[in-house]
Design a protein around this motif. Structure first.
Motif, PDB file in Angstrom:
ATOM      1  N   SER A 145       3.275 -10.091  13.294  1.00  0.00           N
ATOM      2  CA  SER A 145       2.562 -10.037  12.020  1.00  0.00           C
ATOM      3  C   SER A 145       3.524  -9.760  10.866  1.00  0.00           C
ATOM      4  N   PRO A 146       3.846 -10.763  10.057  1.00  0.00           N
ATOM      5  CA  PRO A 146       4.712 -10.522   8.897  1.00  0.00           C
ATOM      6  C   PRO A 146       4.140  -9.479   7.945  1.00  0.00           C
ATOM      7  N   GLU A 147       2.812  -9.457   7.808  1.00  0.00           N
ATOM      8  CA  GLU A 147       2.192  -8.504   6.883  1.00  0.00           C
ATOM      9  C   GLU A 147       2.374  -7.066   7.376  1.00  0.00           C
ATOM     10  N   ALA A 148       2.166  -6.836   8.671  1.00  0.00           N
ATOM     11  CA  ALA A 148       2.314  -5.489   9.214  1.00  0.00           C
ATOM     12  C   ALA A 148       3.771  -5.036   9.185  1.00  0.00           C
ATOM     13  N   LEU A 171       3.415   1.125  18.175  1.00  0.00           N
ATOM     14  CA  LEU A 171       2.689   0.803  16.955  1.00  0.00           C
ATOM     15  C   LEU A 171       2.031  -0.569  17.081  1.00  0.00           C
ATOM     16  N   GLY A 172       0.871  -0.709  16.474  1.00  0.00           N
ATOM     17  CA  GLY A 172       0.163  -1.980  16.550  1.00  0.00           C
ATOM     18  C   GLY A 172      -0.543  -2.300  15.248  1.00  0.00           C
ATOM     19  N   VAL A 173      -1.230  -3.437  15.221  1.00  0.00           N
ATOM     20  CA  VAL A 173      -2.028  -3.819  14.060  1.00  0.00           C
ATOM     21  C   VAL A 173      -3.322  -4.455  14.547  1.00  0.00           C
ATOM     22  N   ALA A 174      -4.424  -4.038  13.917  1.00  0.00           N
ATOM     23  CA  ALA A 174      -5.733  -4.627  14.221  1.00  0.00           C
ATOM     24  C   ALA A 174      -5.994  -5.723  13.191  1.00  0.00           C
ATOM     25  N   ASP A 175      -6.096  -6.962  13.676  1.00  0.00           N
ATOM     26  CA  ASP A 175      -6.184  -8.098  12.746  1.00  0.00           C
ATOM     27  C   ASP A 175      -7.391  -9.000  12.992  1.00  0.00           C
ATOM     28  N   ARG A 176      -8.384  -8.464  13.660  1.00  0.00           N
ATOM     29  CA  ARG A 176      -9.656  -9.160  13.905  1.00  0.00           C
ATOM     30  C   ARG A 176      -9.569 -10.269  14.943  1.00  0.00           C
ATOM     31  N   ASN A 212      -9.911  -2.537  11.846  1.00  0.00           N
ATOM     32  CA  ASN A 212      -9.567  -3.823  11.252  1.00  0.00           C
ATOM     33  C   ASN A 212      -8.735  -3.665   9.980  1.00  0.00           C
ATOM     34  N   GLY A 213      -7.615  -4.410   9.915  1.00  0.00           N
ATOM     35  CA  GLY A 213      -6.755  -4.378   8.741  1.00  0.00           C
ATOM     36  C   GLY A 213      -5.863  -3.161   8.669  1.00  0.00           C
ATOM     37  N   SER A 214      -5.648  -2.500   9.806  1.00  0.00           N
ATOM     38  CA  SER A 214      -4.896  -1.243   9.808  1.00  0.00           C
ATOM     39  C   SER A 214      -3.685  -1.293  10.725  1.00  0.00           C
ATOM     40  N   LEU A 215      -2.651  -0.547  10.328  1.00  0.00           N
ATOM     41  CA  LEU A 215      -1.594  -0.171  11.261  1.00  0.00           C
ATOM     42  C   LEU A 215      -2.219   0.816  12.231  1.00  0.00           C
ATOM     43  N   VAL A 216      -1.992   0.639  13.527  1.00  0.00           N
ATOM     44  CA  VAL A 216      -2.610   1.498  14.539  1.00  0.00           C
ATOM     45  C   VAL A 216      -1.519   2.274  15.280  1.00  0.00           C
ATOM     46  N   VAL A 217      -1.678   3.606  15.303  1.00  0.00           N
ATOM     47  CA  VAL A 217      -0.706   4.486  15.948  1.00  0.00           C
ATOM     48  C   VAL A 217      -1.414   5.240  17.071  1.00  0.00           C
ATOM     49  N   PRO A 218      -1.116   4.934  18.332  1.00  0.00           N
ATOM     50  CA  PRO A 218      -1.743   5.675  19.426  1.00  0.00           C
ATOM     51  C   PRO A 218      -1.107   7.048  19.616  1.00  0.00           C
ATOM     52  N   LYS A 233      -4.873   1.689   6.682  1.00  0.00           N
ATOM     53  CA  LYS A 233      -5.072   0.364   6.097  1.00  0.00           C
ATOM     54  C   LYS A 233      -3.765  -0.173   5.519  1.00  0.00           C
ATOM     55  N   LEU A 234      -3.503  -1.445   5.757  1.00  0.00           N
ATOM     56  CA  LEU A 234      -2.278  -2.061   5.260  1.00  0.00           C
ATOM     57  C   LEU A 234      -2.332  -2.304   3.765  1.00  0.00           C
ATOM     58  N   ARG A 235      -3.518  -2.483   3.257  1.00  0.00           N
ATOM     59  CA  ARG A 235      -3.660  -2.827   1.836  1.00  0.00           C
ATOM     60  C   ARG A 235      -4.367  -1.691   1.103  1.00  0.00           C
ATOM     61  N   ASP A 236      -3.997  -1.538  -0.170  1.00  0.00           N
ATOM     62  CA  ASP A 236      -4.613  -0.505  -0.991  1.00  0.00           C
ATOM     63  C   ASP A 236      -5.668  -1.066  -1.941  1.00  0.00           C
ATOM     64  N   ASP A 237      -5.739  -2.399  -2.065  1.00  0.00           N
ATOM     65  CA  ASP A 237      -6.718  -3.016  -2.960  1.00  0.00           C
ATOM     66  C   ASP A 237      -8.041  -3.209  -2.220  1.00  0.00           C
ATOM     67  N   LEU A 238      -8.624  -2.102  -1.791  1.00  0.00           N
ATOM     68  CA  LEU A 238      -9.855  -2.132  -1.013  1.00  0.00           C
ATOM     69  C   LEU A 238     -11.058  -1.822  -1.900  1.00  0.00           C
ATOM     70  N   ARG A 239     -12.247  -2.131  -1.396  1.00  0.00           N
ATOM     71  CA  ARG A 239     -13.459  -1.795  -2.136  1.00  0.00           C
ATOM     72  C   ARG A 239     -13.557  -0.286  -2.321  1.00  0.00           C
ATOM     73  N   PRO A 240     -14.056   0.169  -3.450  1.00  0.00           N
ATOM     74  CA  PRO A 240     -14.202   1.611  -3.666  1.00  0.00           C
ATOM     75  C   PRO A 240     -14.978   2.259  -2.517  1.00  0.00           C
ATOM     76  N   GLY A 241     -14.471   3.375  -2.046  1.00  0.00           N
ATOM     77  CA  GLY A 241     -15.135   4.084  -0.955  1.00  0.00           C
ATOM     78  C   GLY A 241     -14.648   3.708   0.420  1.00  0.00           C
ATOM     79  N   THR A 242     -13.827   2.656   0.530  1.00  0.00           N
ATOM     80  CA  THR A 242     -13.292   2.263   1.833  1.00  0.00           C
ATOM     81  C   THR A 242     -12.217   3.250   2.262  1.00  0.00           C
ATOM     82  N   PRO A 243     -12.377   3.898   3.416  1.00  0.00           N
ATOM     83  CA  PRO A 243     -11.361   4.875   3.858  1.00  0.00           C
ATOM     84  C   PRO A 243     -10.060   4.189   4.252  1.00  0.00           C
ATOM     85  N   LYS A 244      -8.951   4.801   3.838  1.00  0.00           N
ATOM     86  CA  LYS A 244      -7.639   4.261   4.193  1.00  0.00           C
ATOM     87  C   LYS A 244      -7.144   4.821   5.516  1.00  0.00           C
ATOM     88  N   HIS A 245      -7.689   5.958   5.930  1.00  0.00           N
ATOM     89  CA  HIS A 245      -7.248   6.631   7.143  1.00  0.00           C
ATOM     90  C   HIS A 245      -8.400   6.664   8.133  1.00  0.00           C
TER      91      HIS A 245
END
Length: 466
Positions: A145-148, A171-176, A212-218, A233-245
């Motif tokens: 994943s280039p984005e991750a 480390l992993g990434v959840a990408d749907r 979904n859309g997150s770096l995943v750390v077991p 979450k990999l991105r910060d431009d999320l809808r208001p109220g969306t948890p980043k953690h």
């Protein structure tokens, strides 16, 4: 949801031949000038209204009034979504033997209910294995994943500079994409596996991936089983109220980087200390900068009885609280210090510039490793009394490929019987970058100006525990 990189889409459009896909679907093509024509498989076609333009790698049906490139052909021919079509073509390009060839006959379908991609988990696995297999799948996806990978780099956790980081912490990434590989939910196996994934917290009631859309750390337990998972979450431009953690549902479990805590407890008496961060990203920052005796709470209220039990079981004597330097972090550090002191541990507060956390501080300071060593060395004593000044601290390189062999680093006190000062552990992926080779000046850009810290080499260095 992580978007598919434009470079990936462009590669598929350029390297997957539309002509080959169409011919492999059983459509007979005849050359007509620069183009090829054939009968469209998507409608009753008696006039060969399907046109293939090889030099543009495009197709168009004048009867259906549809067309496009390789991805569009697979969407129409296989009855799948855009993302599913991309995954099929990526597997085809990689020559995966586990994926049915896209040469299958193209017949008009509304939507396929049979998955063409292999499932990421064994459908008969128990819950522990199901969790492990899903996070292993995320681990493999991150490497592709280039984005991750770009996200890690922006956080100062560049895999190119720290090549063991991703594999050490899985480390992993959840990408749907797991949903594109599981049996459809309208099938018995698909409904059953989704119900079990929902039970362990990887899928929500809505059917969406929890991370979904997150770096995943077991987070692993002493037996190597996954006890907890953290998502950022990999991105910060999320809808208001969306948890980043995000974490798995239920009480927090496990001790992050337990191997580092165990190693710290194996140092000589008086030298057994641990750096305790507020977030796992901060702990990874310390680890990449060379300090291996680091673990993390699960947020400001996330210090668990299990973490405390690990400290006591492994003989930890001193905790350096490296929480964020904001109001919430200060309050949490004071509260936690009182608890740890009550348990007989010595406590110091790592003080970052106001408003900063460990990761932001490390990214703004250069070199990051020496900057973090500086705040560790100057950590503020908490509780009654105060340790005597430290005479010297030194460091030596270690083999980053053998975690069990990495020596701990500890402080020595100047006065007999005085409490030791903060310690650290080196896990540098490039042992050649020793403190003596670093610049004479630390630089810290802060927007309109840049702070310069000089004479840091006069500060005593780190010494390994014998």
């Amino acid at each position: 949801m992580p978007r598919i990189p434009d470079t990936d889409l462009q590669r598929l459009k350029e390297e997957i031949s539309v002509q080959r896909l169409v011919e492999a679907s059983g459509v007979a093509l005849r050359k007509g000038g620069k183009d090829f024509t054939g009968k469209c498989p998507f409608h009753a076609d008696d006039t060969a209204s399907l046109v293939i333009t090889p030099h543009k790698n495009l197709w168009h049906c004048f009867g259906c009034q549809i067309g496009g490139g390789p991805i569009d052909w697979v969407i129409k021919a296989r009855g799948v979504s855009f993302r599913h079509a991309v995954e099929l073509l990526k597997e085809e390009l990689a020559g995966s033997a586990s994926v049915p060839s896209l040469a299958a006959d193209a017949v008009p379908v509304k939507r396929s209910t049979v998955r063409a991609l292999p499932a990421p988990v064994a459908l008969d696995a128990d819950d522990h294995a199901l969790l492990a297999q899903t996070l292993d799948y995320y681990h493999q996806r991150l490497k592709e994943s280039p984005e991750a990978l770009a996200y890690l780099k922006t956080r100062g956790l560049d895999p190119a500079l720290h090549p063991t980081l991703i594999d050490t912490f899985r480390l992993g990434v959840a990408d749907r994409t797991p949903g594109l590989r599981l049996p459809e939910k309208n099938r018995k196996d698909g409904a059953a596996i989704r119900e079990r994934l929902q039970k362990i917290g990887l899928i929500r009631e809505s059917g969406h991936e929890h991370f979904n859309g997150s770096l995943v750390v077991p987070v692993f337990d002493a037996a190597g089983n996954i006890a907890e998972a953290y998502g950022r979450k990999l991105r910060d431009d999320l809808r208001p109220g969306t948890p980043k953690h995000l974490y798995l549902p239920g009480p927090h479990a496990g001790v992050f980087n337990l191997v580092g805590v165990v190693a710290a407890g194996q140092c000589l008496e008086g030298e057994r200390d641990v750096i305790l961060c507020e977030a796992l990203i901060d702990a990874l920052t310390f680890w990449c900068a060379g300090f291996q005796n680091v673990t993390s709470s699960y947020g400001i209220e996330g210090f668990t009885a299990e973490i405390l039990a690990a400290f006591k079981a492994h003989g930890i004597e001193r905790v350096l609280i490296a929480y964020d330097r904001d109001e919430a972090g200060e309050r949490a550090a004071e509260k936690l210090a009182a608890q740890l002191i009550g348990e007989g541990l010595e406590v110091l507060r790592v003080v970052f510039p106001k408003g900063m956390d460990a990761n932001e501080y490390a990214r703004k300071m250069s070199p990051a490793a020496q900057a973090l060593a500086l705040v560790l060395r100057q950590a503020r004593w908490m509780g009654s009394g105060r340790p005597a000044p430290v005479e010297s601290i030194q460091a030596e390189p270690v083999d980053a490929t053998r975690p069990e062999a990495r020596p701990s680093l500890a402080a020595r006190t100047g006065a007999p019987g005085a409490a030791p000062a903060p310690t650290a552990r080196l896990a540098d992926d490039n042992p050649g970058d020793l403190p003596g080779e670093l610049p004479d000046e630390l630089r810290m850009p802060t927007g309109a100006c840049e702070w310069r810290i000089r004479a840091w080499k006069k500060i005593p260095r780190l010494r390994p525990c014998a």
